[in-house]
Design an enzyme around this catalytic site. Structure first.
Site, PDB file in Angstrom:
ATOM      1  N   ARG A  45      26.199  56.649  35.391  1.00  0.00           N
ATOM      2  CA  ARG A  45      27.293  57.417  34.781  1.00  0.00           C
ATOM      3  C   ARG A  45      27.156  58.835  35.292  1.00  0.00           C
ATOM      4  O   ARG A  45      26.313  59.583  34.815  1.00  0.00           O
ATOM      5  CB  ARG A  45      27.049  57.337  33.275  1.00  0.00           C
ATOM      6  N   HIS A  52      27.784  61.435  28.637  1.00  0.00           N
ATOM      7  CA  HIS A  52      28.273  60.327  27.809  1.00  0.00           C
ATOM      8  C   HIS A  52      29.758  60.529  27.500  1.00  0.00           C
ATOM      9  O   HIS A  52      30.550  59.609  27.553  1.00  0.00           O
ATOM     10  CB  HIS A  52      27.467  60.236  26.521  1.00  0.00           C
ATOM     11  N   TYR A 104      19.263  65.717  28.630  1.00  0.00           N
ATOM     12  CA  TYR A 104      18.280  64.638  28.527  1.00  0.00           C
ATOM     13  C   TYR A 104      17.972  63.998  29.870  1.00  0.00           C
ATOM     14  O   TYR A 104      17.279  62.999  29.936  1.00  0.00           O
ATOM     15  CB  TYR A 104      18.815  63.578  27.552  1.00  0.00           C
TER      16      TYR A 104
HETATM   17  C1  LIG Z   1      27.785  49.503  16.824  1.00  0.00           C
HETATM   18  C2  LIG Z   1      27.801  50.876  17.366  1.00  0.00           C
HETATM   19  N1  LIG Z   1      26.680  51.613  17.354  1.00  0.00           N
HETATM   20  C3  LIG Z   1      26.670  52.882  17.842  1.00  0.00           C
HETATM   21  C4  LIG Z   1      27.828  53.426  18.352  1.00  0.00           C
HETATM   22  C5  LIG Z   1      27.813  54.843  18.953  1.00  0.00           C
HETATM   23  N2  LIG Z   1      27.869  54.734  20.420  1.00  0.00           N
HETATM   24  C6  LIG Z   1      29.024  54.898  21.098  1.00  0.00           C
HETATM   25  S1  LIG Z   1      28.833  54.681  22.739  1.00  0.00           S
HETATM   26  C7  LIG Z   1      27.186  54.364  22.550  1.00  0.00           C
HETATM   27  C8  LIG Z   1      26.327  54.058  23.748  1.00  0.00           C
HETATM   28  C9  LIG Z   1      26.662  52.782  24.409  1.00  0.00           C
HETATM   29  O1  LIG Z   1      25.857  52.616  25.549  1.00  0.00           O
HETATM   30  P1  LIG Z   1      26.166  51.513  26.615  1.00  0.00           P
HETATM   31  O2  LIG Z   1      26.404  50.228  25.947  1.00  0.00           O
HETATM   32  O3  LIG Z   1      25.081  51.588  27.616  1.00  0.00           O
HETATM   33  O4  LIG Z   1      27.568  51.990  27.247  1.00  0.00           O
HETATM   34  P2  LIG Z   1      27.875  53.309  28.112  1.00  0.00           P
HETATM   35  O5  LIG Z   1      28.272  54.372  27.117  1.00  0.00           O
HETATM   36  O6  LIG Z   1      26.691  53.667  28.885  1.00  0.00           O
HETATM   37  O7  LIG Z   1      29.038  52.918  28.961  1.00  0.00           O
HETATM   38  C10 LIG Z   1      26.806  54.426  21.225  1.00  0.00           C
HETATM   39  C11 LIG Z   1      25.432  54.206  20.742  1.00  0.00           C
HETATM   40  C12 LIG Z   1      28.991  52.634  18.343  1.00  0.00           C
HETATM   41  N3  LIG Z   1      30.139  53.083  18.830  1.00  0.00           N
HETATM   42  N4  LIG Z   1      28.948  51.358  17.882  1.00  0.00           N
END
Ligand SMILES: Cc1ncc(C[n+]2csc(CCOP(=O)(O)OP(=O)(O)O)c2C)c(N)n1
Ligand SMILES: [Mg+2]
Length: 330
Positions: A249, A253, A261
């Site tokens: 990425r 985020h 980080y």
């Molecule tokens: C069930 C749940 N837990 C926490 C969150 C908060 N959250 C939003 S995006 C994210 C990270 C997701 O990481 P990943 O699956 O690696 O996807 P990326 O953002 O890297 O595309 C989190 C923890 C959420 N939206 N849903």
């Protein structure tokens, strides 16, 4: 990193396909770049979870699909929407929450859908889309249609119970499903290597009795080749495959994340693996474009994105009187 596509395979890819793949990736790149700028100028509400750096994943996988095949996306979904064929202006207007958006402006960034093109929607719940995708795949089995479904999700989602439960059921029922994990190394601010005691998510497939493949997610041809194999297996009734696309990425985020980080050195390393310049060089070398033709295409694609943003800005907000439409059955 897994090996990149070798020269013999590259030499065999039709030039029209090379042009389509580059066009698809550049369009997403422009969309993300211009949306980031618009967001920084406070031109629309909500968030931007940028797909910058991951373009080869969506474009490579969707190039292996038919229009009637389905995808289920995530909170980082624009690359998937565009690669699967959602029309640009309604997609963009949805980001801006406008009445002309594909969901009438009600879904915004995380909830755009276009069932006519097999786009069953994004999802704000991490891992939440994975079981939906199994439902779509099972419906094809029940209807006797050879339609395949793709569940896109991230490395963070691969630690959710829903991921493991769905892998197990899909494997046992041989569902026509692709699990496509885009391992971009982070879940929000948490590095993958600090939360999982295994380097490859693909190895989890062994526990469910299905193939698990690690792919260079920044090599669009490698992604396409792996997706084609998995799609053929699913369509033949042999069940699901787990693809792990190693990628990065390149933005934070969300737009505005200062990325404290991670190190600037790590970012520079991955910039050197950026899927776009890499495939651009290959496309020129293969003679899919000449330099002037490619530059003209890039100008045209950038202008299309600008036009879609202008269209969104000029579009009306949803009518407050319609707020309860689609909430209750008529
Ligand atoms: C069930 C749940 N837990 C926490 C969150 C908060 N959250 C939003 S995006 C994210 C990270 C997701 O990481 P990943 O699956 O690696 O996807 P990326 O953002 O890297 O595309 C989190 C923890 C959420 N939206 N849903
Ligand atoms: Mg991630």
């Amino acid at each position: 990193m897994p090996p990149s596509t070798d020269d013999a395979v590259v030499a065999d890819i039709p030039l029209a396909l090379v042009r389509d793949l580059y066009t698809g990736m550049y369009r997403i790149r422009q969309c993300e770049d211009q949306l980031n700028t618009a967001f920084a100028r406070n031109l629309f509400p909500g968030y931007i979870h940028s797909y910058l750096g991951q373009e080869a994943c969506a474009v490579g996988v969707c190039a292996a699909l038919r229009q009637d095949d389905c995808i289920v996306s995530t909170h980082r979904g624009r690359g998937h929407y565009l690669a699967k064929g959602m029309a640009l202006k309604p997609m963009m207007a949805e980001m801006f929450g406008k009445a002309t958006g594909i969901g009438g402006g009600r879904g915004g960034e995380m909830h755009a859908a276009d069932p006519a093109r097999g786009i069953l929607g994004g999802n704000g719940i991490v891992g939440g889309g994975i079981p939906y995708a199994a439902g779509a795949a099972y419906s094809a089995v029940l209807d006797g249609i050879d339609r395949v479904t793709v569940a896109f999700f991230g490395d963070g989602a691969s630690n959710q119970g829903a991921f493991h439960e769905t892998l197990n059921l899909a494997a046992a029922w041989k569902l026509p499903l692709l699990f496509v994990c885009e391992n971009n190394m982070y879940a929000e601010m948490t590095p993958f290597k600090e939360t999982v005691n295994e380097t490859d998510i693909a190895r989890r497939a062994v526990g469910y009795g299905i193939p698990g493949v690690v792919v260079d997610g920044n090599d669009v041809l490698a992604v396409l080749a792996a997706a084609r194999t998995a799609v053929a297996r699913a369509r033949a009734g042999d069940g699901p495959t787990l693809l792990e696309l190693k990628t990065y990425r390149t933005g934070g985020h969300f737009q505005g994340d200062p990325c404290k980080y991670r190190t600037r050195e790590e970012e520079a390393l991955w910039k050197s693996r950026d899927p776009l310049p890499r495939f651009r060089a290959l496309a020129l070398q293969r003679g899919a474009f000449d330099e002037a033709g490619l530059a003209a295409l890039e100008v045209r694609l950038a202008a299309e994105i600008t036009e879609a943003i202008d269209f969104s800005l000029a579009s009306p907000d949803p009518d407050p009187a319609s707020a309860l439409d689609h909430v209750y059955a008529p």
